[in-house]
Scaffold this active site. Structure first.
Site, PDB file in Angstrom:
ATOM      1  N   HIS A  17      -8.366  24.300   0.058  1.00 29.19           N
ATOM      2  CA  HIS A  17      -7.477  24.452  -1.104  1.00 29.19           C
ATOM      3  C   HIS A  17      -7.773  25.773  -1.827  1.00 29.19           C
ATOM      4  CE1 HIS A  17      -7.440  19.810  -1.189  1.00 29.19           C
ATOM      5  NE2 HIS A  17      -6.191  20.138  -0.999  1.00 29.19           N
ATOM      6  N   LYS A  41      -1.563   6.916  -2.422  1.00 27.84           N
ATOM      7  CA  LYS A  41      -2.762   7.285  -1.661  1.00 27.84           C
ATOM      8  C   LYS A  41      -4.043   6.586  -2.099  1.00 27.84           C
ATOM      9  CE  LYS A  41      -1.688  11.572   0.614  1.00 27.84           C
ATOM     10  NZ  LYS A  41      -2.136  12.934   0.877  1.00 27.84           N
ATOM     11  N   ARG A  95      -1.737  23.400   8.023  1.00 27.41           N
ATOM     12  CA  ARG A  95      -2.842  23.304   8.980  1.00 27.41           C
ATOM     13  C   ARG A  95      -2.267  22.939  10.337  1.00 27.41           C
ATOM     14  NH1 ARG A  95      -5.843  19.227   5.150  1.00 27.41           N
ATOM     15  NH2 ARG A  95      -3.623  18.805   4.963  1.00 27.41           N
TER      16      ARG A  95
HETATM   17  P1  ADP Z   1      -1.040  16.289  -0.308  1.00 33.35           P
HETATM   18  O1  ADP Z   1      -1.304  14.838  -0.525  1.00 33.35           O
HETATM   19  O2  ADP Z   1       0.119  16.812  -1.115  1.00 33.35           O
HETATM   20  O3  ADP Z   1      -0.985  16.723   1.126  1.00 33.35           O
HETATM   21  P2  ADP Z   1      -3.585  17.670  -0.436  1.00 33.35           P
HETATM   22  O4  ADP Z   1      -4.478  17.829  -1.606  1.00 33.35           O
HETATM   23  O5  ADP Z   1      -4.117  16.962   0.748  1.00 33.35           O
HETATM   24  O6  ADP Z   1      -2.289  16.988  -1.013  1.00 33.35           O
HETATM   25  O7  ADP Z   1      -3.065  19.078   0.038  1.00 33.35           O
HETATM   26  C1  ADP Z   1      -2.363  19.932  -0.833  1.00 33.35           C
HETATM   27  C2  ADP Z   1      -1.837  21.116  -0.052  1.00 33.35           C
HETATM   28  O8  ADP Z   1      -2.930  21.895   0.432  1.00 33.35           O
HETATM   29  C3  ADP Z   1      -1.025  20.741   1.166  1.00 33.35           C
HETATM   30  O9  ADP Z   1       0.022  21.675   1.319  1.00 33.35           O
HETATM   31  C4  ADP Z   1      -2.001  20.854   2.296  1.00 33.35           C
HETATM   32  O10 ADP Z   1      -1.366  21.124   3.523  1.00 33.35           O
HETATM   33  C5  ADP Z   1      -2.811  22.047   1.822  1.00 33.35           C
HETATM   34  N1  ADP Z   1      -4.145  22.090   2.416  1.00 33.35           N
HETATM   35  C6  ADP Z   1      -5.170  21.229   2.242  1.00 33.35           C
HETATM   36  N2  ADP Z   1      -6.243  21.601   2.973  1.00 33.35           N
HETATM   37  C7  ADP Z   1      -5.882  22.744   3.622  1.00 33.35           C
HETATM   38  C8  ADP Z   1      -6.528  23.623   4.555  1.00 33.35           C
HETATM   39  N3  ADP Z   1      -7.763  23.394   4.988  1.00 33.35           N
HETATM   40  N4  ADP Z   1      -5.831  24.686   5.010  1.00 33.35           N
HETATM   41  C9  ADP Z   1      -4.557  24.908   4.597  1.00 33.35           C
HETATM   42  N5  ADP Z   1      -3.888  24.120   3.739  1.00 33.35           N
HETATM   43  C10 ADP Z   1      -4.535  23.055   3.259  1.00 33.35           C
END
Ligand code: ADP
Length: 165
Positions: A17, A41, A95
């Protein structure tokens, strides 16, 4: 002034993030990080703690990039929240192929809901691409070392959380 919105669950914020925030901050003058309150979630951390962890992390990024960064909770429709904060772009991280299918659908549906907002997809640096909050939580739950995936503050919060459980 261009405002971007980077929405997510951030349960908890990872170095993946952070990398997307750093890249996104270069594209806008003001970046709002939207922390989704719940959705279905069942987050490990309450929203106040997720926000506090994000705030601690972005202070340095705001200082480095000169971009104004705000962290806000939201519980409404993404495009509504984007309009509320005055964002013209929504930033998401991608990802590998796993995120693509879902994001592809989101773009299509959000476009139907709002013509004024563009979605922008960013990829993290190679070493951060495999990091996912879900796996970080699993590793921490089993007492593994998460220091390569999250900040020391988040690692400590995870330790506390699982010690309580
Ligand atoms: P959500 O429940 O909306 O997917 P997350 O907190 O899991 O929330 O992710 C928020 C955003 O950050 C999403 O667009 C996700 O794809 C991106 N993201 C999370 N981890 C990574 C990573 N390692 N590389 C690229 N993008 C990431």
């Amino acid at each position: 002034m261009r405002t971007g919105l980077y929405p997510g669950t951030f349960d908890p914020i990872t170095l993946g993030h952070d990398d997307i925030i750093r890249r996104g901050a270069k594209l806008v003058d003001r970046l709002v990080i939207g922390v989704a309150i719940n959705r279905d979630k069942g987050p490990l951390f309450p929203v106040e703690e997720r926000i506090a962890l994000v705030e601690a992390e972005v202070a340095g990024i705001a200082a480095d990039t000169g971009t104004t960064i705000e962290v806000r909770a939201f519980d409404n429709l993404l495009v509504q929240f984007a309009e509320e904060v005055g964002a013209s772009i929504i930033i998401r991280g991608l990802r590998a192929v796993a995120d693509f299918e879902y994001e592809f659908q989101m773009v299509g549906m959000n476009r139907t809901l709002s013509e004024n907002i563009e979605m922008v997809f960013l990829m993290a640096g190679a070493q951060y691409q495999p990091i996912a909050s879900k796996l970080v939580k699993e590793i921490a739950r089993m007492g593994g070392d998460v220091s390569k995936f999250v900040s020391p503050e988040v690692a400590a919060a995870l330790k506390r959380r699982f010690a309580e459980a």
